[in-house]
Design a protein around this motif. Structure first.
Motif: not given
Length: 214
Positions: A35-40, A48-54, A71-77, A79-80
């Protein structure tokens, strides 16, 4: 495509910040459930406070290719704020897969650096997180926070299965991630059951019973 409607609706009813939770790995015959929990960073912001392209790239992890998820994992991890929770094969066999999945979610939320005010959870079962919670069936296709959690959880679990495949070759875990594919079935027939197989699952239980009767 997921958006921020659910996050904003929950913010209007409960104190923020809003966490999104998802789990992966209920169906495989082998390996943990993750499981994963994230907070925007800012659920009231347009992205949501994320870069627009992400933000624009997020979707249900099942709808994204393996390469796109990776490809999304590292930038997402980066950024959030996020945390992972895992339930082991032994816990799956002891508790059942549903209860182990809910346990993994509770562990993920507890591991966050700061406790959120409320949570959005994929599915229809309340994991009893101790904060106001809204359940959303197919939430990974509806909520940005849940979609982000689904991607991070999926990639994290896939990488664990690739590592386990190096220790237990012959089952195809590096590509089937523990699901009951033809390659996995052939590996079981040829090599038998490993410590990472879920013995409470019918196909594994049947092989163990057959082996004991020989």
């Amino acid at each position: 495509m997921p958006d921020l409607r659910h996050e904003r609706a929950l913010l209007a009813e409960a104190d923020g910040p809003v966490a999104g939770l998802d789990e992966v790995g209920r169906g495989p015959w082998a390996g943990p459930v993750m499981a994963c929990a994230v907070v925007l960073p800012d659920a009231s912001d347009a992205t949501g406070g994320l870069p627009e392209t992400l933000f624009a790239s997020l979707d249900d992890s099942k709808k994204l290719s393996l390469d796109r998820r990776d490809a999304l994992f590292d930038p997402l991890a980066a950024a959030i704020p996020h945390a992972f929770g895992e339930a082991s094969v032994a816990e799956i066999d002891e508790l059942n897969i549903l209860q182990a999945s809910l346990l993994a979610m509770r562990r993920a939320l507890a591991a966050l650096p700061h406790r959120p005010g409320c949570a959005l959870v994929d599915g229809n079962r309340d994991p009893k997180l101790g904060v106001p919670t809204r359940l959303i069936v197919k939430g990974d296709s509806a909520s940005i926070a849940i979609a982000a959690a689904s991607i991070l959880a999926k990639v994290r679990r896939d990488r664990i299965m690739v590592e386990l495949a190096r220790d237990y070759p012959g089952y195809g875990w590096e590509t089937n991630m523990g699901y009951g594919t033809a390659a996995h079935r052939a590996g079981l027939d040829r090599l038998g059951v490993t410590p990472y197989h879920r013995t409470s699952f019918a196909p594994i239980k049947a092989r163990l019973q057959t082996a004991l009767n020989i």
